[in-house]
Write a protein that holds these residues in place. Structure first.
Motif, PDB file in Angstrom:
ATOM      1  N   GLU A 172      15.233   5.786   2.731  1.00 25.85           N
ATOM      2  CA  GLU A 172      14.111   5.438   1.830  1.00 25.85           C
ATOM      3  C   GLU A 172      12.731   5.651   2.462  1.00 25.85           C
ATOM      4  O   GLU A 172      11.838   6.380   1.782  1.00 25.85           O
ATOM      5  N   GLU A 225       8.060  10.641  -8.061  1.00 24.20           N
ATOM      6  CA  GLU A 225       6.988   9.929  -8.988  1.00 24.20           C
ATOM      7  C   GLU A 225       7.338   9.236 -10.195  1.00 24.20           C
ATOM      8  O   GLU A 225       6.827   8.326 -10.800  1.00 24.20           O
ATOM      9  N   GLU A 226       8.398   9.955 -10.763  1.00 27.84           N
ATOM     10  CA  GLU A 226       8.818   9.270 -12.102  1.00 27.84           C
ATOM     11  C   GLU A 226       9.898   8.431 -11.960  1.00 27.84           C
ATOM     12  O   GLU A 226      10.357   7.662 -12.844  1.00 27.84           O
ATOM     13  N   TYR A 227      10.754   8.221 -10.610  1.00 26.30           N
ATOM     14  CA  TYR A 227      11.765   7.302 -10.667  1.00 26.30           C
ATOM     15  C   TYR A 227      11.610   6.446  -9.370  1.00 26.30           C
ATOM     16  O   TYR A 227      11.598   5.324  -9.500  1.00 26.30           O
ATOM     17  N   PHE A 228      11.671   7.098  -8.438  1.00 27.56           N
ATOM     18  CA  PHE A 228      11.564   6.518  -7.030  1.00 27.56           C
ATOM     19  C   PHE A 228      10.412   5.377  -6.903  1.00 27.56           C
ATOM     20  O   PHE A 228      10.782   4.124  -6.585  1.00 27.56           O
ATOM     21  N   LEU A 229       9.473   5.911  -7.356  1.00 26.60           N
ATOM     22  CA  LEU A 229       7.994   5.081  -7.075  1.00 26.60           C
ATOM     23  C   LEU A 229       7.962   4.083  -8.286  1.00 26.60           C
ATOM     24  O   LEU A 229       6.759   3.329  -8.185  1.00 26.60           O
ATOM     25  N   ARG A 230       8.818   3.889  -9.220  1.00 27.97           N
ATOM     26  CA  ARG A 230       8.730   2.883 -10.124  1.00 27.97           C
ATOM     27  C   ARG A 230       8.848   1.333  -9.585  1.00 27.97           C
ATOM     28  O   ARG A 230       8.383   0.356 -10.190  1.00 27.97           O
ATOM     29  N   SER A 231       9.506   1.278  -8.449  1.00 29.03           N
ATOM     30  CA  SER A 231       9.839   0.082  -7.867  1.00 29.03           C
ATOM     31  C   SER A 231       8.396  -0.317  -7.147  1.00 29.03           C
ATOM     32  O   SER A 231       7.808   0.438  -6.109  1.00 29.03           O
ATOM     33  N   PRO A 232       7.760  -1.520  -7.506  1.00 26.49           N
ATOM     34  CA  PRO A 232       6.782  -1.968  -6.770  1.00 26.49           C
ATOM     35  C   PRO A 232       7.000  -2.114  -5.146  1.00 26.49           C
ATOM     36  O   PRO A 232       5.909  -2.025  -4.598  1.00 26.49           O
ATOM     37  N   ARG A 284       9.408  15.897  -5.608  1.00 23.80           N
ATOM     38  CA  ARG A 284       8.022  15.258  -6.041  1.00 23.80           C
ATOM     39  C   ARG A 284       8.128  14.521  -7.216  1.00 23.80           C
ATOM     40  O   ARG A 284       7.783  13.263  -7.477  1.00 23.80           O
ATOM     41  N   LEU A 294      18.960   7.810  -4.175  1.00 25.24           N
ATOM     42  CA  LEU A 294      17.664   7.206  -4.387  1.00 25.24           C
ATOM     43  C   LEU A 294      16.648   7.816  -5.144  1.00 25.24           C
ATOM     44  O   LEU A 294      15.701   7.132  -5.702  1.00 25.24           O
ATOM     45  N   ARG A 306       8.646  -0.149  -3.248  1.00 22.41           N
ATOM     46  CA  ARG A 306       8.421   1.064  -2.579  1.00 22.41           C
ATOM     47  C   ARG A 306       6.945   1.682  -2.815  1.00 22.41           C
ATOM     48  O   ARG A 306       6.488   2.342  -1.799  1.00 22.41           O
ATOM     49  N   ARG A 307       6.547   1.374  -3.851  1.00 27.39           N
ATOM     50  CA  ARG A 307       4.937   1.836  -3.939  1.00 27.39           C
ATOM     51  C   ARG A 307       4.139   1.089  -2.625  1.00 27.39           C
ATOM     52  O   ARG A 307       3.100   1.538  -2.275  1.00 27.39           O
ATOM     53  N   GLU A 308       4.501  -0.271  -2.616  1.00 26.05           N
ATOM     54  CA  GLU A 308       4.070  -0.834  -1.395  1.00 26.05           C
ATOM     55  C   GLU A 308       4.237  -0.204  -0.036  1.00 26.05           C
ATOM     56  O   GLU A 308       3.326  -0.307   0.961  1.00 26.05           O
ATOM     57  N   LYS A 309       5.527   0.073  -0.005  1.00 28.12           N
ATOM     58  CA  LYS A 309       5.822   0.833   1.262  1.00 28.12           C
ATOM     59  C   LYS A 309       4.981   1.968   1.596  1.00 28.12           C
ATOM     60  O   LYS A 309       4.618   2.477   2.745  1.00 28.12           O
TER      61      LYS A 309
END
Lengths: 227, 294
Positions: free
Chosen positions: B46, B67-74, B63, B14, B76-79
């Protein structure tokens, strides 16, 4: 192939929670020729091509729709887990490629496996594209960004927490409420009660998912009520 | 690879750490794609990454991956955003109990942020509750102050009235003592030998200081008389005196003298009168009854 009005065909655009200052709900069916989000440059899918894709999945209408929905669910999840920015768009791109192959007369024995294979290639292309693009400014250190919540969202959350079962409400409250060393002790005690830390995490994941869906639904009803 | 997924492998997957390891990445992807049963475990990992990130528990490498990979997904950012809101919600609820200050920007419907100098205002509901409590406290203080002031005023009035009453009582006592004569008159005619059925009464008031006694003598001579006061309870005389009788123009004799009222109690007393010139020395008993009157 006849499709009754009550059946779901075509590409369903997901009920999407956007981040940032507003929530937009884009729910509905996508039919050929309709505008698609951020895909103006792409070739529109014709009804004939989409019908051919469904027929390719199965000769039975109901089975074809069910297979389509299953493929969609799995591929969107795949793209989501791969951290893609827009899993729905990549799914559409995958289906476009598969339909192109079908129209080109390619013989496929296992549609779902074929779609998955195409999806992996789509993801790799997306990865190469992303690596050439610098990280967006708003993604830098979001850890330190404070979340923005509308008052309506906080009210919905309060309401949704109250709708949880008493045991779930107790767990989520205790899990989030305490701080510092007390938090560690509380979570350890909760984990012991659930048979381990992983079981507690799974439980919390379920509760948070329920709350997220409840808040989204509450906000949606609130928006509809104001219109 | 079905069934071989472990949490650490999924976590690395992930975080995008397996993307450069095509074979392993394919195995994990295949397992996730084909095995629906693992979805719950993957979701929980996740969420775990999101929680660790939000709580600041990740090392710098993780971290950076987040920031550079995992949170590219909207999604996941919403989560992540929802996780922070959820945490704020419960911490704020605890805050209302412990009265500590919390910081979270809350944006109103018109996109205006209630944030001043790093401090965030609570929601309308919380503010309303706060103002309500403050107003109730203020009202309570005002009512309490009014009540205490009223009680104090009443107490002052009562004390003033009490002082006036005391002064008035003192004045009345003085007036009463002035109104009451300090002397009483006791006239004794018959001695005990006459067998009077009822003893003559003598009322002694608080103001009474002296008792003027007049005893009518029968068959008396011109010599002196011994007079002593006796009570039935005491064997010794309470008071004694030698007196000369007074004679009227018609020849009647009487003894007139005064007794101190002090020391007399309620009860029967006798004045014993004996002539000093008598050979026998016997005396006549003049009984009377003392009544103390307030």
């Amino acid at each position: 192939m006849s499709v009754g009005p009550s059946r779901t065909i075509g590409r369903r655009l997901h009920c999407k929670e956007t981040t940032g200052s507003s929530l937009r709900y884009i729910c509905g069916l996508y039919y050929c020729g309709l505008h698609m989000t951020q895909r103006e440059a792409k070739r529109p899918l014709t009804p004939e091509a989409f019908g051919k894709f469904l027929r390719w999945l199965s000769r039975d209408d109901a089975v074809a729709v069910e297979a389509y929905q299953s493929i969609r669910r799995k591929l969107v999840r795949y793209f989501t887990l791969k951290g893609c920015e827009d899993p729905d768009e990549l799914f559409d791109e995958t289906i476009d490629i598969v339909i192109g192959k079908i129209e080109a007369g390619e013989q496929v024995l296992r549609p779902i496996a074929y779609c998955y294979g195409v999806a992996k290639n789509v993801w790799r292309q997306d990865m190469r594209r992303l690596k050439s693009v610098s990280i967006q400014e708003d993604l830098a250190s979001p850890e330190h960004q404070e979340p923005e919540a509308s008052e309506q969202e906080l009210q919905c959350l309060e309401c949704c927490v109250n709708q949880l079962s008493p045991s779930d409400r107790d767990v989520v409250t205790r899990y989030h409420r305490s701080q510092g060393s007390e938090k560690i002790a509380t979570r350890k005690m909760l984990a012991d009660g659930f048979g381990g830390l992983n079981a507690l995490r799974v439980k919390m994941c379920r509760i948070r998912k329920d709350l997220r869906l409840c808040v989204v639904d509450c906000l949606k009803r609130s928006v509809e009520g104001n219109q | 690879m079905s069934g071989a997924l472990n949490r650490e492998t999924v976590r690395q997957y992930l975080l995008g750490r397996l993307d450069d390891q095509e074979e392993l990445e394919n195995k994990v992807s295949d397992d996730i794609f084909l095995n629906d049963a693992s979805s719950e475990m993957i979701d929980s990992i996740e969420e775990e990454i999101i929680e660790d990130y939000a709580e600041g528990r990740l090392d710098s490498a993780d971290r950076k991956s987040v920031e550079e990979y995992f949170l590219r997904s909207p999604g996941r950012r919403e989560k992540l955003r929802f996780y922070k809101i959820l945490r704020y919600h419960f911490e704020t609820k605890e805050e209302q109990v412990t009265s500590r200050e919390y910081v979270l920007p809350v944006r109103s419907a018109d996109t205006r942020r209630f944030q001043v100098a790093g401090k965030a205002f609570p929601s309308w509901g919380a503010r309303l509750l706060l103002f309500g409590q403050a107003a109730a406290l203020l009202a309570f203080c005002i009512l309490g102050w009014t009540y205490v002031s009223g009680v104090r005023q009443k107490q002052t009035g009562f004390e003033s009235q009490l002082a006036q009453e005391k002064a008035r009582s003192a004045r009345m006592a003085t007036q009463l003592s002035q109104l009451q004569p300090p002397i009483q008159i006791l006239t004794l005619v018959s001695d005990r030998s006459r067998g009077a059925e009822q003893l003559p009464p003598l009322e002694i008031k608080p103001a009474t200081q002296r008792i003027i006694v007049e005893i009518a003598l029968t068959g008396s001579g011109p010599g002196s008389y011994s007079v002593r006061l006796e009570s039935r309870q005491a064997r010794e005389p309470i008071w004694t005196a030698k007196l000369l009788p007074l004679f009227s123009p018609s020849g009647d004799a009487r003894l007139v003298f005064d007794l101190p009222a002090k020391g007399l109690q309620a009860g029967s007393y006798s004045l014993v009168v004996s002539s000093d010139s008598s050979v026998t020395g016997g005396g006549r008993y003049y009984d009377f009854e003392v009544h103390l009157v307030n």
